[in-house]
Design a protein around this motif. Structure first.
Motif, PDB file in Angstrom:
ATOM      1  N   UNK A  10       0.864  -1.182   0.000  1.00  0.00           N
ATOM      2  CA  UNK A  10       0.000   0.000   0.000  1.00  0.00           C
ATOM      3  C   UNK A  10       0.898   1.229   0.000  1.00  0.00           C
ATOM      4  N   UNK A  11       0.568   2.199  -0.843  1.00  0.00           N
ATOM      5  CA  UNK A  11       1.308   3.452  -0.855  1.00  0.00           C
ATOM      6  C   UNK A  11       0.322   4.612  -0.774  1.00  0.00           C
ATOM      7  N   UNK A  12       0.773   5.695  -0.170  1.00  0.00           N
ATOM      8  CA  UNK A  12      -0.062   6.882   0.016  1.00  0.00           C
ATOM      9  C   UNK A  12       0.735   8.125  -0.394  1.00  0.00           C
ATOM     10  N   UNK A  13       0.054   9.264  -0.628  1.00  0.00           N
ATOM     11  CA  UNK A  13       0.785  10.483  -0.987  1.00  0.00           C
ATOM     12  C   UNK A  13       1.885  10.773   0.040  1.00  0.00           C
ATOM     13  N   UNK A  14       3.054  11.108  -0.489  1.00  0.00           N
ATOM     14  CA  UNK A  14       4.202  11.389   0.366  1.00  0.00           C
ATOM     15  C   UNK A  14       5.154  10.208   0.497  1.00  0.00           C
ATOM     16  N   UNK A  18       4.790   6.334  -4.113  1.00  0.00           N
ATOM     17  CA  UNK A  18       3.536   6.898  -4.626  1.00  0.00           C
ATOM     18  C   UNK A  18       3.843   7.587  -5.953  1.00  0.00           C
ATOM     19  N   UNK A  19       3.065   7.341  -7.022  1.00  0.00           N
ATOM     20  CA  UNK A  19       3.363   7.926  -8.343  1.00  0.00           C
ATOM     21  C   UNK A  19       3.426   9.455  -8.309  1.00  0.00           C
ATOM     22  N   UNK A  20       4.551   9.989  -8.748  1.00  0.00           N
ATOM     23  CA  UNK A  20       4.756  11.450  -8.737  1.00  0.00           C
ATOM     24  C   UNK A  20       3.754  12.179  -9.626  1.00  0.00           C
ATOM     25  N   UNK A  40       6.401   1.946 -11.887  1.00  0.00           N
ATOM     26  CA  UNK A  40       6.160   3.318 -12.337  1.00  0.00           C
ATOM     27  C   UNK A  40       7.278   4.262 -11.913  1.00  0.00           C
ATOM     28  N   UNK A  41       8.161   3.809 -11.036  1.00  0.00           N
ATOM     29  CA  UNK A  41       9.281   4.655 -10.637  1.00  0.00           C
ATOM     30  C   UNK A  41      10.346   4.743 -11.730  1.00  0.00           C
ATOM     31  N   UNK A  42      10.353   3.780 -12.673  1.00  0.00           N
ATOM     32  CA  UNK A  42      11.405   3.788 -13.687  1.00  0.00           C
ATOM     33  C   UNK A  42      10.930   3.461 -15.098  1.00  0.00           C
TER      34      UNK A  42
END
Length: 82
Positions: A10-14, A18-20, A40-42
């Motif tokens: 799970x990822x959240x803003x910050x 979390x996708x930029x 999505x980071x690369x």
């Protein structure tokens, strides 16, 4: 606990993962669930949103044109899980 037991992240803003690009959205998701690594980071991503009852012409286009684009490009494929 269920997510942890099933290796769902799970990822959240910050968060670093979390996708930029979501930072520019007026209504960004409060959290995202994902399996594996945050590709999505690369790499760029592609997602298709469409009808539950697509026409045959649309299905043919997806099969011939979109599949070729995905094979020729280095993109990740996103599923909304609908």
């Amino acid at each position: 606990a269920w997510c942890k037991e099933n290796n769902i992240k799970i990822t959240t803003p910050g968060d670093f993962d979390y996708p930029k690009v979501f930072e520019n959205l007026d209504y960004r998701p409060a959290f995202l669930f994902y399996l594996g690594e945050p590709i999505w980071l690369h790499m760029p991503l592609i997602s298709v949103v469409g009808s539950r009852s697509p026409s045959m012409a649309c299905l043919n286009w997806l099969d011939s044109e979109l599949s070729r684009l995905i094979r020729m490009s280095r993109v990740g494929v996103v599923s909304g899980g609908a």
